[in-house]
Design a protein around this motif. Sequence first.
Motif, PDB file in Angstrom:
ATOM      1  N   GLN A  73       0.620  -1.232   0.086  1.00 55.68           N
ATOM      2  CA  GLN A  73      -0.038  -0.172   0.038  1.00 55.68           C
ATOM      3  C   GLN A  73       0.767   1.424   0.007  1.00 55.68           C
ATOM      4  N   LYS A  74       1.930   1.205   0.738  1.00 58.92           N
ATOM      5  CA  LYS A  74       2.906   2.396   0.756  1.00 58.92           C
ATOM      6  C   LYS A  74       3.551   2.613  -0.779  1.00 58.92           C
ATOM      7  N   LEU A  75       3.633   1.557  -1.511  1.00 58.97           N
ATOM      8  CA  LEU A  75       4.082   1.949  -2.841  1.00 58.97           C
ATOM      9  C   LEU A  75       2.951   2.197  -3.919  1.00 58.97           C
ATOM     10  N   GLY A  76       1.780   1.809  -3.544  1.00 63.52           N
ATOM     11  CA  GLY A  76       0.701   2.082  -4.270  1.00 63.52           C
ATOM     12  C   GLY A  76      -0.010   3.449  -4.419  1.00 63.52           C
ATOM     13  N   GLU A 117      -2.634  -3.455  -9.413  1.00 67.74           N
ATOM     14  CA  GLU A 117      -2.529  -3.776  -7.921  1.00 67.74           C
ATOM     15  C   GLU A 117      -3.072  -5.032  -7.525  1.00 67.74           C
ATOM     16  N   ALA A 118      -4.162  -5.543  -8.271  1.00 61.71           N
ATOM     17  CA  ALA A 118      -4.735  -6.696  -7.910  1.00 61.71           C
ATOM     18  C   ALA A 118      -3.611  -7.915  -8.294  1.00 61.71           C
ATOM     19  N   TRP A 119      -2.991  -7.669  -9.561  1.00 63.85           N
ATOM     20  CA  TRP A 119      -2.008  -8.499  -9.793  1.00 63.85           C
ATOM     21  C   TRP A 119      -0.862  -8.653  -8.917  1.00 63.85           C
ATOM     22  N   GLY A 143       4.444 -10.174 -13.491  1.00 63.38           N
ATOM     23  CA  GLY A 143       4.697  -9.710 -14.747  1.00 63.38           C
ATOM     24  C   GLY A 143       3.380  -9.269 -15.285  1.00 63.38           C
ATOM     25  N   GLN A 144       2.331  -9.597 -14.883  1.00 62.08           N
ATOM     26  CA  GLN A 144       1.107  -8.818 -15.423  1.00 62.08           C
ATOM     27  C   GLN A 144       1.058  -7.579 -14.726  1.00 62.08           C
ATOM     28  N   ALA A 145       1.388  -7.391 -13.523  1.00 62.57           N
ATOM     29  CA  ALA A 145       1.301  -6.282 -12.806  1.00 62.57           C
ATOM     30  C   ALA A 145       2.052  -5.420 -13.399  1.00 62.57           C
TER      31      ALA A 145
END
Length: 216
Positions: A73-76, A117-119, A143-145
């Motif tokens: 969450q800190k990086l999102g 974010e979900a990936w 990879g998808q993220a």
Amino acid sequence: MTWAIVIGLALLVFGLIAFALRAPRASWEVIGAALLLGIAGYALQGRPGQPGSPREPAETIANKGDAGVAERQKLGSEADLGDKHLVIADALARHGQFADAAEVLGGAVELDPANAEAWLAMGNALVGHAEGTISPASIYAYGQAATAAPDSPGPPFFLGMALIQSGRLAEGRSVWADLLARSPADAPWRGDLDKRLAELDRFMAGGQPAGEAPAR
């Protein structure tokens, strides 16, 4: 030795039921058959010579899940905090229920394959479910993220961490070094990543005692 103990316990149980508890003589045959059935089941499935597989306490696993969610969450971005799938999955991950979290996140990416974010959360949940070990499924999720959000630091950061946790130090370092090289000079995560890389380099050079992992 193990079989002697098993048979001895069976005889002891039979004696207690038949004599101490004074079971009717007519039921002795049934009691004996039940005990023999139990011994037969042990013979088929028991593995007395197989070493145990101790597991971490649930509290320790939950603490790791909580820390992982907070780090992600800190990086999102704040916009991701309202995603209902992420809210549910994060709550599950915080309690160490990584498989359930991954299942919820599977629904999220099915609805929106571009949900970076979900990936990312799925990759972390899969690593958590594998007790910190990276897998092809988690690599795919990371990879998808990264494809959905190529400028986000989250996917390479957690991919690198998972590789390092799995003992693939050189690969993890390469991922982190690449992230640091393309991070803006004023990126809020740059200082922490630089510190982690320095600690990893000391660890790889033998500057820390064996078994002491870099800070996470």
